[in-house]
Design a protein around this motif. Structure first.
Motif, PDB file in Angstrom:
ATOM      1  N   SER A   6       0.824  -1.205   0.000  1.00 62.04           N
ATOM      2  CA  SER A   6       0.000   0.000   0.000  1.00 62.04           C
ATOM      3  C   SER A   6       0.855   1.251   0.000  1.00 62.04           C
ATOM      4  N   ASN A   7       1.911   1.260   0.813  1.00 64.67           N
ATOM      5  CA  ASN A   7       2.716   2.478   0.925  1.00 64.67           C
ATOM      6  C   ASN A   7       3.625   2.691  -0.282  1.00 64.67           C
ATOM      7  N   ILE A   8       4.018   1.625  -0.946  1.00 64.64           N
ATOM      8  CA  ILE A   8       4.842   1.782  -2.146  1.00 64.64           C
ATOM      9  C   ILE A   8       4.060   2.491  -3.253  1.00 64.64           C
ATOM     10  N   LEU A   9       2.735   2.401  -3.224  1.00 68.79           N
ATOM     11  CA  LEU A   9       1.900   3.032  -4.242  1.00 68.79           C
ATOM     12  C   LEU A   9       1.669   4.517  -3.999  1.00 68.79           C
ATOM     13  N   ILE A  10       2.071   5.035  -2.839  1.00 66.47           N
ATOM     14  CA  ILE A  10       1.702   6.394  -2.466  1.00 66.47           C
ATOM     15  C   ILE A  10       2.278   7.442  -3.409  1.00 66.47           C
ATOM     16  N   LYS A  11       3.500   7.252  -3.890  1.00 65.76           N
ATOM     17  CA  LYS A  11       4.108   8.238  -4.794  1.00 65.76           C
ATOM     18  C   LYS A  11       3.359   8.273  -6.120  1.00 65.76           C
ATOM     19  N   TRP A  12       2.961   7.119  -6.609  1.00 64.80           N
ATOM     20  CA  TRP A  12       2.233   7.033  -7.883  1.00 64.80           C
ATOM     21  C   TRP A  12       0.834   7.631  -7.757  1.00 64.80           C
ATOM     22  N   SER A  13       0.150   7.350  -6.648  1.00 63.27           N
ATOM     23  CA  SER A  13      -1.228   7.814  -6.493  1.00 63.27           C
ATOM     24  C   SER A  13      -1.324   9.235  -5.946  1.00 63.27           C
ATOM     25  N   THR A  14      -0.253   9.748  -5.372  1.00 59.56           N
ATOM     26  CA  THR A  14      -0.165  11.034  -4.658  1.00 59.56           C
ATOM     27  C   THR A  14      -0.740  10.867  -3.250  1.00 59.56           C
ATOM     28  N   PRO A  15      -0.182  11.574  -2.263  1.00 60.53           N
ATOM     29  CA  PRO A  15      -0.650  11.438  -0.881  1.00 60.53           C
ATOM     30  C   PRO A  15      -2.140  11.715  -0.713  1.00 60.53           C
ATOM     31  N   ARG A  16      -2.657  12.727  -1.408  1.00 61.37           N
ATOM     32  CA  ARG A  16      -4.078  13.075  -1.236  1.00 61.37           C
ATOM     33  C   ARG A  16      -4.980  11.894  -1.583  1.00 61.37           C
ATOM     34  N   LEU A  17      -4.797  11.301  -2.743  1.00 66.01           N
ATOM     35  CA  LEU A  17      -5.649  10.185  -3.150  1.00 66.01           C
ATOM     36  C   LEU A  17      -5.347   8.927  -2.338  1.00 66.01           C
ATOM     37  N   HIS A  18      -4.107   8.773  -1.924  1.00 66.13           N
ATOM     38  CA  HIS A  18      -3.731   7.631  -1.083  1.00 66.13           C
ATOM     39  C   HIS A  18      -4.502   7.664   0.240  1.00 66.13           C
ATOM     40  N   PHE A  19      -4.473   8.813   0.907  1.00 67.28           N
ATOM     41  CA  PHE A  19      -5.187   8.931   2.180  1.00 67.28           C
ATOM     42  C   PHE A  19      -6.699   8.894   1.984  1.00 67.28           C
ATOM     43  N   PHE A  20      -7.186   9.469   0.885  1.00 63.36           N
ATOM     44  CA  PHE A  20      -8.626   9.453   0.608  1.00 63.36           C
ATOM     45  C   PHE A  20      -9.120   8.015   0.446  1.00 63.36           C
ATOM     46  N   ARG A  21      -8.389   7.217  -0.321  1.00 61.68           N
ATOM     47  CA  ARG A  21      -8.771   5.815  -0.510  1.00 61.68           C
ATOM     48  C   ARG A  21      -8.851   5.070   0.811  1.00 61.68           C
ATOM     49  N   ILE A  22      -7.854   5.285   1.649  1.00 56.44           N
ATOM     50  CA  ILE A  22      -7.792   4.553   2.917  1.00 56.44           C
ATOM     51  C   ILE A  22      -8.932   4.948   3.853  1.00 56.44           C
ATOM     52  N   VAL A  23      -9.173   6.252   3.998  1.00 54.44           N
ATOM     53  CA  VAL A  23     -10.165   6.695   4.969  1.00 54.44           C
ATOM     54  C   VAL A  23     -11.575   6.306   4.536  1.00 54.44           C
ATOM     55  N   VAL A  24     -11.889   6.354   3.232  1.00 58.53           N
ATOM     56  CA  VAL A  24     -13.215   5.943   2.766  1.00 58.53           C
ATOM     57  C   VAL A  24     -13.423   4.450   3.023  1.00 58.53           C
ATOM     58  N   ALA A  25     -12.408   3.646   2.712  1.00 60.03           N
ATOM     59  CA  ALA A  25     -12.538   2.196   2.898  1.00 60.03           C
ATOM     60  C   ALA A  25     -12.729   1.833   4.357  1.00 60.03           C
ATOM     61  N   TRP A  26     -11.892   2.415   5.255  1.00 56.40           N
ATOM     62  CA  TRP A  26     -12.022   1.998   6.652  1.00 56.40           C
ATOM     63  C   TRP A  26     -13.319   2.514   7.264  1.00 56.40           C
ATOM     64  N   SER A  27     -13.810   3.673   6.842  1.00 57.03           N
ATOM     65  CA  SER A  27     -15.041   4.221   7.401  1.00 57.03           C
ATOM     66  C   SER A  27     -16.231   3.325   7.075  1.00 57.03           C
ATOM     67  N   ILE A  28     -16.299   2.873   5.834  1.00 53.43           N
ATOM     68  CA  ILE A  28     -17.408   1.993   5.426  1.00 53.43           C
ATOM     69  C   ILE A  28     -17.342   0.673   6.180  1.00 53.43           C
ATOM     70  N   ILE A  29     -16.142   0.110   6.292  1.00 56.56           N
ATOM     71  CA  ILE A  29     -15.979  -1.180   6.979  1.00 56.56           C
ATOM     72  C   ILE A  29     -16.321  -1.051   8.459  1.00 56.56           C
ATOM     73  N   THR A  30     -15.868   0.040   9.102  1.00 60.75           N
ATOM     74  CA  THR A  30     -16.156   0.234  10.521  1.00 60.75           C
ATOM     75  C   THR A  30     -17.655   0.344  10.768  1.00 60.75           C
ATOM     76  N   ALA A  31     -18.345   1.128   9.958  1.00 61.73           N
ATOM     77  CA  ALA A  31     -19.787   1.289  10.126  1.00 61.73           C
ATOM     78  C   ALA A  31     -20.521  -0.033   9.893  1.00 61.73           C
ATOM     79  N   CYS A  32     -20.072  -0.799   8.918  1.00 62.00           N
ATOM     80  CA  CYS A  32     -20.723  -2.072   8.610  1.00 62.00           C
ATOM     81  C   CYS A  32     -20.481  -3.131   9.686  1.00 62.00           C
TER      82      CYS A  32
END
Length: 495
Positions: free
Chosen positions: A120-146
């Motif tokens: 996951s962290n090796i992809l951060i430069k390619w995806s940019t930090p903004r999209l990297h963190f956005f992907r992570i926070v959306v995924a964990w929020s949905i999983i936590t609520a579910c």
């Protein structure tokens, strides 16, 4: 004490155009050093300090919120177990599981977290930090609520496994991005503020489980807690997507608060070995070089042993406090707050000292934390403070020795994944059969702390010259900046 030749560093005069570069050490592929020195003259030393303030306010608050929510998600299982412990709405009774089975919740989370942390962290430069963190926070929020919808142990373990996958790459990605903005001799406070304010998660989790919301809307109290924390993360994802910056020299849309000259200056003031946005997205030679580094294995082993000494206690702390019968009912969870407050106060104070006083070697402060942890481990509040004494010096110390974007992304992720290995077994330490004294679990934790002493000695041996030289250059930079207002040409390069 002097480290081996391969661990030594050299100070480089950036005016020297003929400066040789070590062919075996990956170096940034950005602007030549002489051009960066010219860009260093764009602003004075005092102006450079002022430029960091808007960077702090645009980066750190969002990262702190994300790390806080991440810790709330991860630590929530330690607190929901105590909600309505004598009622049928308690999570153990609702899911028909035992207290010892509940310990596998931490194991399932850690397995997927470990497997996906580095990728996951090796992809951060390619995806940019903004999209990297956005992907992570959306995924964990949905999983936590579910997670509120699970009805048995298998479903609960599955949800936690997916949460570990979703959260992988967040914290090392944060550390990695900070190295693009801050020098190693000014990063300690930023890293510590990011890490220790995340400890507020214990306070918020305890307060959230203290509030009586059981039975509202047809959900039990533990279900409401997961839903609320998941919704908080979704709100934060909006902040990340629209307002979070990437690098100092990114296009204007991704660094709204900096001019082009200001961004170039912030990059030029970094040491030659620091990560830069112009580095390649993937540099496998840098990763292979990092795998051969004794520092990678030293830091990883140190983090593994430190977390082995602390994770089990953190996981079972609410339950242990309940068994002490110091107070009754939900108020017991409020007893977690003092240890979190002490950890925060110690870590921030120590980090400020590290960034403003260059006389004491950073590894020596980490040794202090080990001795405190061994001596008074039974005092759980002070054990948390000892953890702060260990982590606060080691993270900025590690930033000194990294070389380029790929090296930093891999190293932070690899070390953090090693630090998560204790999640596979530490939850088994404090089983109910050891209550109420938990003598054997505490003994195991003290043994791991002894191993931390060995790991930190190993780190200091290999990084002795680099750490000493970094403190020397920091003194010279500050002296020249205060007396003449200039950003000095001389800097440290890790070889």
């Amino acid at each position: 004490m002097s480290g081996p030749t391969s661990a030594r560093t050299s100070t480089t005069d950036l005016d020297d155009k003929s400066l040789p570069i070590d062919s075996e050490s990956p170096t940034p592929t950005s602007t030549p050093y002489v051009d960066q020195y010219q860009e260093r003259n764009l602003f004075s030393y005092q102006q450079s300090k002022k430029l960091l303030r808007p960077a702090d306010w645009h980066i750190l608050p969002i990262l702190i919120l994300l790390y806080l929510s991440k810790n709330m998600d991860g630590n929530l299982v330690s607190y929901v177990k105590t909600i309505n412990s004598t009622s049928e709405s308690n999570i153990l009774k609702a899911l028909n599981i035992t207290s010892d089975q509940y310990a596998y919740v931490s194991t399932c989370f850690s397995v997927t977290f470990l497997l996906f942390e580095v990728p996951s962290n090796i992809l951060i430069k390619w995806s940019t930090p903004r999209l990297h963190f956005f992907r992570i926070v959306v995924a964990w929020s949905i999983i936590t609520a579910c997670t509120a919808a699970v009805s048995n142990l298998a479903g609960f373990l599955t949800a936690r496994a997916f949460l570990g996958l979703a959260e992988a790459g967040l914290y090392p990605g944060m550390l990695w991005q900070l190295t693009f903005w801050y020098r190693p001799d000014e990063i300690a406070v930023r890293m510590s503020v990011l890490g220790v304010l995340g400890q507020f998660s214990g306070i918020l989790d305890s307060l959230l489980t203290y509030v009586y919301i059981d039975g509202r809307g047809g959900l039990d109290g533990w279900q409401w807690v997961f839903v609320i924390v998941g919704l908080i993360g979704l709100v934060e994802s909006v902040l990340v997507y629209f307002w979070y910056p990437d690098f100092p020299d990114s296009p204007p849309s991704r660094r709204q608060f900096l001019t082009q000259e200001e961004g170039a200056f912030l990059v030029a003031r970094l040491p030659p070995n620091s990560a830069r946005s112009s580095d390649s997205n993937f540099d496998w030679s840098a990763i292979r070089c990092e795998l051969k580094s004794p520092l990678l294995w030293g830091y990883s082993f140190s983090q593994l042993c430190t977390n082995s000494a602390l994770y089990g206690l953190s996981f079972w702390l609410p339950t242990i406090l309940t068994s002490f019968s110091l107070t009754q009912g939900p108020k017991t969870q409020l007893l977690v707050i003092p240890s979190a407050v002490v950890y925060i106060a110690v870590a921030i104070s120590l980090a400020w000292f590290l960034d403003n006083d260059t006389r004491i070697p950073q590894p020596l402060l980490a040794f202090t934390g080990c001795f405190i942890l061994i001596g008074i481990y039974i005092g759980m509040i002070f054990a948390q403070a000892a953890g702060a004494c260990i982590f606060a010096p080691l993270l900025p110390l590690r930033a000194q020795s990294l070389r380029g974007s790929s090296s930093a992304a891999f190293a932070f992720a690899f070390q953090n994944s090693c630090g998560q290995l204790p999640g596979l077994y530490t939850a088994q330490f404090f089983q109910t059969k050891y209550a109420p004294r938990y003598a054997i679990p505490f003994g195991i934790c003290i043994a791991f702390t002894g191993a931390v002493l060995f790991a930190n000695a190993w780190i200091w041996y290999w990084q002795y010259d680099l750490e000493k030289e970094t403190r020397k250059i920091a003194r010279e930079r500050r002296a020249a900046g205060k007396s003449e207002g200039v950003v000095v040409a001389q800097d440290v390069r890790a070889l």
